[in-house]
Design a protein around this motif. Structure first.
Motif, PDB file in Angstrom:
ATOM      1  N   LYS A   1      -6.419   4.058   1.508  1.00  0.00           N
ATOM      2  CA  LYS A   1      -5.824   2.586   1.354  1.00  0.00           C
ATOM      3  C   LYS A   1      -6.664   1.578   1.941  1.00  0.00           C
ATOM      4  O   LYS A   1      -6.686   0.542   1.405  1.00  0.00           O
ATOM      5  CB  LYS A   1      -4.660   2.809   2.028  1.00  0.00           C
ATOM      6  CG  LYS A   1      -3.451   3.426   1.457  1.00  0.00           C
ATOM      7  CD  LYS A   1      -2.184   3.741   2.227  1.00  0.00           C
ATOM      8  CE  LYS A   1      -0.959   4.775   1.357  1.00  0.00           C
ATOM      9  NZ  LYS A   1       0.009   4.870   2.231  1.00  0.00           N
TER      10      LYS A   1
ATOM     11  N   ASN B   1      -5.058   9.733   4.149  1.00  0.00           N
ATOM     12  CA  ASN B   1      -4.571   9.066   3.135  1.00  0.00           C
ATOM     13  C   ASN B   1      -4.587   7.452   3.601  1.00  0.00           C
ATOM     14  O   ASN B   1      -4.893   6.643   2.588  1.00  0.00           O
ATOM     15  CB  ASN B   1      -3.057   9.352   3.280  1.00  0.00           C
ATOM     16  CG  ASN B   1      -2.335   8.949   1.658  1.00  0.00           C
ATOM     17  OD1 ASN B   1      -3.094   9.357   0.837  1.00  0.00           O
ATOM     18  ND2 ASN B   1      -0.923   8.570   1.517  1.00  0.00           N
ATOM     19  N   GLN B   2      -4.616   7.225   4.798  1.00  0.00           N
ATOM     20  CA  GLN B   2      -4.972   5.753   5.191  1.00  0.00           C
ATOM     21  C   GLN B   2      -6.112   5.443   4.952  1.00  0.00           C
ATOM     22  O   GLN B   2      -6.446   4.069   4.602  1.00  0.00           O
ATOM     23  CB  GLN B   2      -4.294   5.763   6.751  1.00  0.00           C
ATOM     24  CG  GLN B   2      -4.492   4.302   7.034  1.00  0.00           C
ATOM     25  CD  GLN B   2      -3.262   3.396   6.675  1.00  0.00           C
ATOM     26  OE1 GLN B   2      -2.339   3.807   6.321  1.00  0.00           O
ATOM     27  NE2 GLN B   2      -3.450   2.381   6.211  1.00  0.00           N
TER      28      GLN B   2
ATOM     29  N   ILE C   1      -8.464   1.323  -1.972  1.00  0.00           N
ATOM     30  CA  ILE C   1      -7.708   0.482  -2.806  1.00  0.00           C
ATOM     31  C   ILE C   1      -7.915  -0.865  -2.401  1.00  0.00           C
ATOM     32  O   ILE C   1      -7.817  -1.734  -3.055  1.00  0.00           O
ATOM     33  CB  ILE C   1      -6.314   0.906  -2.156  1.00  0.00           C
ATOM     34  CG1 ILE C   1      -5.793   2.471  -2.367  1.00  0.00           C
ATOM     35  CG2 ILE C   1      -4.914  -0.038  -2.574  1.00  0.00           C
ATOM     36  CD1 ILE C   1      -5.772   2.811  -3.725  1.00  0.00           C
TER      37      ILE C   1
ATOM     38  N   GLY D   1       0.135   1.746  -3.742  1.00  0.00           N
ATOM     39  CA  GLY D   1      -1.176   2.177  -3.690  1.00  0.00           C
ATOM     40  C   GLY D   1      -1.414   3.018  -4.913  1.00  0.00           C
ATOM     41  O   GLY D   1      -2.783   2.876  -5.342  1.00  0.00           O
TER      42      GLY D   1
ATOM     43  N   PHE E   1      -5.934  10.881  -3.361  1.00  0.00           N
ATOM     44  CA  PHE E   1      -4.827  10.663  -2.318  1.00  0.00           C
ATOM     45  C   PHE E   1      -4.993  11.991  -1.098  1.00  0.00           C
ATOM     46  O   PHE E   1      -5.338  12.861  -1.701  1.00  0.00           O
ATOM     47  CB  PHE E   1      -3.549  10.199  -2.696  1.00  0.00           C
ATOM     48  CG  PHE E   1      -3.426   8.544  -3.077  1.00  0.00           C
ATOM     49  CD1 PHE E   1      -3.691   7.615  -2.098  1.00  0.00           C
ATOM     50  CD2 PHE E   1      -3.476   8.304  -4.578  1.00  0.00           C
ATOM     51  CE1 PHE E   1      -3.275   6.285  -2.613  1.00  0.00           C
ATOM     52  CE2 PHE E   1      -3.343   7.051  -4.881  1.00  0.00           C
ATOM     53  CZ  PHE E   1      -3.373   5.989  -3.939  1.00  0.00           C
TER      54      PHE E   1
ATOM     55  N   LEU F   1       0.646  -0.984  -0.037  1.00  0.00           N
ATOM     56  CA  LEU F   1       0.010   0.174   0.069  1.00  0.00           C
ATOM     57  C   LEU F   1       0.728   1.488   0.045  1.00  0.00           C
ATOM     58  O   LEU F   1       0.504   2.371  -0.786  1.00  0.00           O
ATOM     59  CB  LEU F   1      -0.867   0.019   1.115  1.00  0.00           C
ATOM     60  CG  LEU F   1      -2.084  -0.909   1.169  1.00  0.00           C
ATOM     61  CD1 LEU F   1      -2.823  -0.842   2.610  1.00  0.00           C
ATOM     62  CD2 LEU F   1      -3.172  -0.911   0.094  1.00  0.00           C
ATOM     63  N   ASN F   2       2.066   1.241   0.650  1.00  0.00           N
ATOM     64  CA  ASN F   2       2.710   2.327   0.756  1.00  0.00           C
ATOM     65  C   ASN F   2       3.654   2.514  -0.533  1.00  0.00           C
ATOM     66  O   ASN F   2       3.863   3.753  -0.939  1.00  0.00           O
ATOM     67  CB  ASN F   2       3.688   2.307   2.223  1.00  0.00           C
ATOM     68  CG  ASN F   2       3.095   2.354   3.466  1.00  0.00           C
ATOM     69  OD1 ASN F   2       2.104   3.046   3.586  1.00  0.00           O
ATOM     70  ND2 ASN F   2       3.821   1.613   4.277  1.00  0.00           N
TER      71      ASN F   2
END
Length: 503
Positions: A309, A305-306, A313, A46, A297, A42-43
Motif C-alpha cells: 500500500k 501488505n502495508q 498503490i 487498495g 498483496f 487503502l484498506n
C-alpha cells in the motif's frame, strides 16, 4: 480569457483556493483529514487500484494485437508529424521527471533494506528491490498513460472532438458530456493533475534543498524549500509566457542533454560491471515475475501488505493522477500513428529507459552499501543521491548538474502542467491564454507549498491517493467507451464495403 473559460475553470479554481486556504490556516487539520481518508481508502479500495492498473495493461496489449491495431490516430491520410527517432525521444522525455532523480538511488536502496518479502540487506532483497522499482516505473505505469493518451488522440484527431477527458466518453454519454456530467469529469481530471504535479514539485524542492545542504551547508527546512518554490514559480511562469514551441521545447532539450550526461557519468564512474550484470539479472526477473508482482498483496502478513500500500498503490495513484497531464502531451505528438504502433512504443520505450535509469542509479547505491559496506540505507530519500556522489569522482560537479536538472525538470513539469490545465479549463483549446496559465501556475505552486508545509511526504502521499480514486473509476469507463468507438468504426467500415459490393 472571458470568451473561452468554462464552468470547469471556476469550479476547479474555487476548490483549489479553498484547499490552499484550508492548508494554510489549519495545516494539522488538513493532514489529519487527508491521512485518515488515505488509510480508509487503502484498506477498502487498495485492491481496486491494483486491479485497475493491471486491467489497463492487459487492455492496452489486447488493443495493440487486435483488429483495431491498424486504425490511425488521425484521418486515414494523415502522416506522423515527427520522425520515429524524434517521436521516441519525446516519449523518453515524457518519461523523465523529478521523480527519477528523487527516487533513482533512494527507492531501490530502500527496498533492499526493507523488502516487500524476506530479510533486508541480503542478495535476494537487492534483486527484489530493483525488480519492484522496475514494476513501479515500467509497463504498468506506461499502460495507464498509454490508454489515456490513446483515447485522447483517437477522439481528438480522428473524431475531431475537444481535447478534454470528458470528450472520450461521448460514445457512452452522447451530448451529456457537454453538461454537468462532463464538467464533473473534467473537474476531477484538473484536480488530480493539480495534486499529482504539485507532489512532484514538493519532492523537487526537497531534493534541491538537500543538494544545497550538501554543497553549501544550507539548512534543510521549510523556509528554504518555500524560497526554492517561489523562485522556480517565477521562472516557469516566464517560460509559460513564451509559448509551448519555445519555452517547453528549449527546456526539454536541456533536460535530455543533462540526463544523458548524468546517466553515463553514473554508469562509467561507478561500478560499471556490477551495475550492468545486476541490471540484466534483475530486469529478466522483472519480466518473468511481472504478472504476480502486478497483482501482489499479502493479506496474511500485515507488515508486507502495508508495504504494498505504501509503495505500489501509492505509485499507481500517482500515475493515475498524472494521466490528464502526460496523456495530453503524448497524444499531441502522436498524430498519424496507428493504434498498434502507438501502444507498443509507449509501453516499451519508456519502460526500458526508466528501468535502465534505476538499474544504474539503484544498482550503484546497492553496490556501495552491500559490497563496500557504506551506510547508504541510512540516508533519507532526499539525500541518498548526494551521498553516492561523495563516493564518485567529480562528485561536486555531478551534484551541480543534478541540481540544474532537477530545477529544469521542475520548470518543465510546471510549465507543461499549466498548459494542460489551461486546455482542460478552456474547452480543450490548443492555445490557452497566458492569464489562464498564470492563474494555474500560481495555484499549482500554492498547493505544492501547502503540501510541503503541512506534512511533507506524508501529506503528498495522502493527497495523491485520495484524489486519484475517482479518476481511476473514470479510466475504466474511458476504456469501455474507446472500445465501443473502435467497434462502431470497424462495423461502419464493414457496412460500407457491403454496400459498395451490392451496388
Amino acid at each position: 480569457m472571458k470568451k473561452t473559460i468554462t464552468p470547469v475553470f471556476w469550479i476547479a479554481f474555487s476548490i483549489s483556493v479553498l484547499f490552499v486556504i484550508w492548508g494554510w490556516t489549519a495545516p494539522q487539520h488538513l493532514i489529519k483529514i487527508m491521512t485518515g481518508l488515505q488509510g480508509d481508502l487503502l484498506n477498502r479500495f487498495g485492491w481496486f487500484y491494483q486491479f485497475s492498473v493491471t486491467f489497463l495493461l492487459i487492455f492496452a496489449l489486447i488493443l495493440a494485437f487486435s483488429r483495431y491495431g491498424k486504425i490511425k490516430l488521425g484521418k486515414d491520410e494523415d502522416q506522423p508529424e515527427f520522425s520515429t527517432p524524434t517521436w521516441f525521444a519525446m516519449l523518453f522525455s515524457a518519461g523523465m521527471g523529478i521523480g527519477l532523480l528523487f527516487y533513482g538511488v533512494a527507492e531501490p536502496v530502500s527496498h533492499y533494506a526493507n523488502p516487500p518479502v524476506g530479510e533486508g540487506h541480503s542478495i535476494e532483497s537487492a534483486k527484489i528491490g530493483l525488480r519492484y522499482t522496475y514494476l513501479h516505473w515500467g509497463f504498468h505505469a506506461w499502460a495507464i498513460y498509454g490508454v489515456v493518451a490513446l483515447a485522447l488522440a483517437y477522439f481528438k484527431f480522428r473524431k475531431d472532438s475537444p481535447g478534454l477527458m470528458s470528450a472520450t466518453l461521448y460514445p457512452l454519454l452522447g451530448e451529456k458530456v457537454k453538461g454537468p456530467i462532463g464538467y464533473t469529469i473534467d473537474v476531477i481530471a484538473v484536480l488530480a493533475t493539480l495534486f499529482g504535479v504539485a507532489a512532484s514539485l514538493g519532492l523537487g524542492s526537497a531534493q534541491i534543498n538537500s543538494g544545497f545542504n550538501y554543497l553549501f551547508g544550507i539548512p534543510i527546512n521549510f523556509p528554504t524549500q518555500l524560497t526554492i518554490i517561489l523562485v522556480t514559480t517565477t521562472v516557469f511562469i516566464i517560460s509559460a509566457g513564451t509559448g509551448v514551441s519555445k519555452g517547453i521545447k528549449y527546456l526539454s532539450n536541456t533536460n535530455m542533454i543533462l540526463a544523458i550526461v548524468l546517466f553515463f557519468s553514473f554508469l562509467f564512474l561507478g561500478p560499471t560491471q556490477f551495475v550492468l550484470e545486476t541490471f540484466l539479472t534483475t530486469f529478466g526477473g522483472y519480466i518473468q515475475n511481472l504478472p504476480s508482482m502486478g497483482l501482489r498483496f499479502a493479506p496474511f502478513n500485515d507488515e508486507n501488505n502495508q508495504w504494498v500500500k505504501d509503495w505500489t498503490i501509492f505509485y499507481w495513484a500517482w500515475w493515475i493522477s498524472w494521466t490528464p497531464f502526460v496523456g495530453t502531451f503524448i497524444a499531441r505528438v502522436s498524430k498519424g500513428r496507428t493504434v498498434r504502433e502507438f501502444i507498443m512504443a509507449v509501453l516499451i520505450v519508456p519502460t526500458i529507459v526508466c528501468s535502465l535509469w534505476f538499474g544504474v542509479f539503484g544498482g550503484t547505491g546497492i553496490y556501495y552499501d552491500f559490497v563496500q559496506g557504506m551506510d547508504v540505507t541510512k540516508q533519507s530519500l532526499e539525500t541518498s543521491l548526494f551521498f553516492i556522489y561523495e563516493q564518485l569522482p567529480f562528485g561536486g560537479f555531478l551534484t551541480i548538474i543534478s541540481l540544474v536538472l532537477i530545477f529544469s525538470f521542475f520548470v518543465t513539469s510546471a510549465d507543461s502542467a499549466t498548459f494542460v490545465l489551461g486546455m482542460q479549463t478552456t474547452n480543450g483549446g490548443l492555445n490557452p491564454s497566458f492569464l489562464s496559465k498564470l492563474t494555474w501556475g500560481v495555484i499549482l505552486s500554492a498547493v505544492a507549498i501547502i503540501l510541503t508545509r503541512s506534512g511533507g511526504m506524508q501529506g503528498i502521499q495522502a493527497t495523491i491517493i485520495v484524489s486519484a480514486l475517482p479518476l481511476a473509476i473514470f479510466l475504466l469507463f474511458m476504456s469501455y467507451s474507446l472500445t465501443k468507438a473502435l467497434r462502431n468504426e470497424m462495423k461502419g467500415k464493414k457496412d460500407k464495403v457491403k454496400t459498395e459490393t451490392i451496388a
